[in-house]
Design a protein around this motif. Structure first.
Motif, PDB file in Angstrom:
ATOM      1  N   THR A   4       0.855  -1.180   0.000  1.00  0.00           N
ATOM      2  CA  THR A   4       0.000   0.000   0.000  1.00  0.00           C
ATOM      3  C   THR A   4       0.888   1.225   0.000  1.00  0.00           C
ATOM      4  N   TRP A   5       0.489   2.230  -0.774  1.00  0.00           N
ATOM      5  CA  TRP A   5       1.194   3.500  -0.710  1.00  0.00           C
ATOM      6  C   TRP A   5       0.183   4.631  -0.827  1.00  0.00           C
ATOM      7  N   ILE A   6       0.622   5.800  -1.192  1.00  0.00           N
ATOM      8  CA  ILE A   6      -0.243   6.973  -1.080  1.00  0.00           C
ATOM      9  C   ILE A   6      -1.378   6.984  -2.100  1.00  0.00           C
ATOM     10  N   ASP A   7      -1.161   6.429  -3.301  1.00  0.00           N
ATOM     11  CA  ASP A   7      -2.180   6.471  -4.351  1.00  0.00           C
ATOM     12  C   ASP A   7      -2.823   5.127  -4.639  1.00  0.00           C
ATOM     13  N   GLN A   8      -2.270   4.020  -4.145  1.00  0.00           N
ATOM     14  CA  GLN A   8      -2.724   2.715  -4.599  1.00  0.00           C
ATOM     15  C   GLN A   8      -2.473   1.618  -3.576  1.00  0.00           C
ATOM     16  N   THR A   9      -3.205   0.522  -3.758  1.00  0.00           N
ATOM     17  CA  THR A   9      -2.960  -0.730  -3.055  1.00  0.00           C
ATOM     18  C   THR A   9      -2.929  -1.822  -4.113  1.00  0.00           C
ATOM     19  N   THR A  10      -1.977  -2.746  -3.990  1.00  0.00           N
ATOM     20  CA  THR A  10      -1.844  -3.777  -5.014  1.00  0.00           C
ATOM     21  C   THR A  10      -1.476  -5.120  -4.410  1.00  0.00           C
TER      22      THR A  10
END
Length: 470
Positions: free
Chosen positions: A102-108
């Motif tokens: 997870t980061w600031i713009d997305q989860t993958t």
């Protein structure tokens, strides 16, 4: 959360995918809103699957910081049709691996395994999208895990300083809070908060599925339709984050904790990936600190120091620092360009800061030279090659850029770098390196509590009065 009413004609999907191509990437939008990207790469009998959600820490409301990351953890805890102790084995029996972030713009989420495991990988991701359980006991046990992870990160001086610098640089935009969240929110968040967030954002019309490897695009798309086509779309409505107001003056933060090494960070508000100034600033960073490339997934393999870079020559060769690094990553909205310096033992942070700022001010006034631009662009081109050396890296880039802008940026990266001129680099430096645009952070190492501190004005702690955040 399957809906039998939401059906899809697989033959039509395959035909559309054949007609809607760009280079070697095949794109299809299912009726339920799921975007599918498929690229055939037949270098090895492997396939890599990535499922991306356009939700990250910037989408979190006050009081729920860290919820995106916590939800990611919960989505490894089993589903309606996959017992929690069986998920790992599904991939490992095919010699593969799986992960997520997870980061600031997305989860993958990702799996890479032999090509005959493709349907199993798609099954896992369809289950993760629709049928995660959120057992209350699992939520509570994971609270302990995540708080421990937060505290472990805060024990790393460089990571702690980065967190404090970012929080100081942003006053309104949610990019300012850490992806792992603030402790107070992690202590009070409930199972209902987590599950509600999951159901709101984990819907096909908020996702992109990427498949790269030794697959036939028609067969792969048919399998995608079989697994995902009947998952009902959701509202996936999001608020617009508060726009960060223009910074009016230099900001400072000092972290004073027990330690042995002093760190300096200088953060500048930087353009988003679609801003015309992004690629000139990327070339500038390569000239100042060395080329890092644009693949976060591959960036864990840190390239060796590039000793001809300006800041390396000034700070490391000058004996003031043992390491210097720059950080500029592609983001959906304006984020930060950060320069990080590790001071040598006994070197005052004031001296390190003055030397670094003198270099940046010279670049702000005069730009850099044509040979420096040419060398930086060559290094960046090389990094692009290294970062596309596996099907997992290729798939990562397609999905990552689709969540922040468009996957079509990926095949255009080299061209965008090639187009940068020395004049554009100079303009980017002049705009970015303004005094009013920067935030300066110090990690001021303190002696153990049973030792006497050095006299005021000596050692790495000497420096101007600074705001101290705790």
């Amino acid at each position: 959360m399957y809906s039998e009413a939401a059906t899809y004609n697989a033959n039509v999907a395959v035909q559309n995918a054949i007609e809607t191509t760009s280079g070697e990437v095949y794109e299809e939008l299912l009726d339920n809103g799921l975007r599918v990207l498929i690229q055939e790469v037949r270098t090895a009998p492997l396939a890599s699957v990535w499922c991306w959600y356009r939700v990250g820490s910037k989408d979190e409301a006050r009081g729920l910081t860290g919820v995106s990351h916590w939800v990611e953890h919960m989505n490894f805890k089993g589903t309606t049709n996959i017992p929690r102790d069986k998920v790992k084995g599904i991939i490992e029996q095919f010699g593969g691996y799986w992960n997520g972030y997870t980061w600031i713009d997305q989860t993958t989420y990702t799996e890479t395994a032999t090509r005959d495991a493709l349907d199993r990988m798609l099954f896992i991701e369809a289950e993760r999208m629709a049928n995660c359980l959120y057992d209350p006991a699992d939520c509570e046990s994971e609270r302990t895990v995540i708080i421990s992870e937060l505290q472990g990160g805060e024990n790393d001086p460089d990571q702690l300083l980065d967190q404090e610098l970012t929080a100081t640089a942003f006053r309104a935009h949610p990019y300012g809070h850490p992806t792992i969240g603030w402790l107070g929110d992690l202590q009070t968040m409930t199972r209902e908060d987590l599950y509600g967030y999951y159901r709101r954002h984990y819907v096909p019309n908020n996702a992109t599925l990427v498949i790269v490897g030794d697959v036939d695009r028609r067969d792969a798309l048919r399998q995608v339709v079989q697994r995902f086509g009947a998952i009902a779309p959701g509202e996936a409505s999001k608020g617009v984050p508060t726009r960060e107001p223009e910074q009016l003056g230099e900001r400072r933060v000092t972290v004073a904790r027990e330690g042995t090494t002093a760190y300096l960070k200088i953060g500048f508000h930087a353009p988003a990936v679609n801003d015309p100034a992004f690629f000139p600033l990327l070339v500038l960073d390569a000239a100042l600190t060395g080329a890092k490339g644009l693949n976060l997934w591959a960036s864990f393999r840190t390239p060796p120091p590039q000793r001809s870079a300006r800041l390396y020559r000034a700070l490391v060769d000058g004996g003031l620092a043992s390491a210097v690094n720059g950080g500029l990553v592609p983001t959906q909205q304006p984020f930060l360009y950060t320069i990080s310096v590790t001071a040598t033992e006994g070197t005052s942070l004031r001296v390190v800061e003055e030397a670094a700022l003198a270099q940046l001010e010279a670049v702000r006034r005069h730009g850099i030279t044509e040979p420096e631009v040419r060398k930086a662009k060559n290094q960046l081109r090389a990094r692009l090659v290294f970062e596309g050396d596996s099907i997992s890296n290729i798939a990562h880039q397609l999905g990552y850029f689709e969540t922040i802008a468009s996957w079509r940026l990926v095949p255009a990266l080299r061209e965008r770098i090639d187009e940068v001129t020395v004049e554009q680099v100079g303009e980017a430096a002049a705009a970015c390196f303004r005094t009013t645009n920067r935030t300066i952070g110090w990690f001021d190492p303190q002696p153990p509590a049973d030792e006497e501190p050095p006299p005021v004005g000596e050692g790495a702690g000497a420096g101007p009065a600074s705001l101290q955040r705790r």
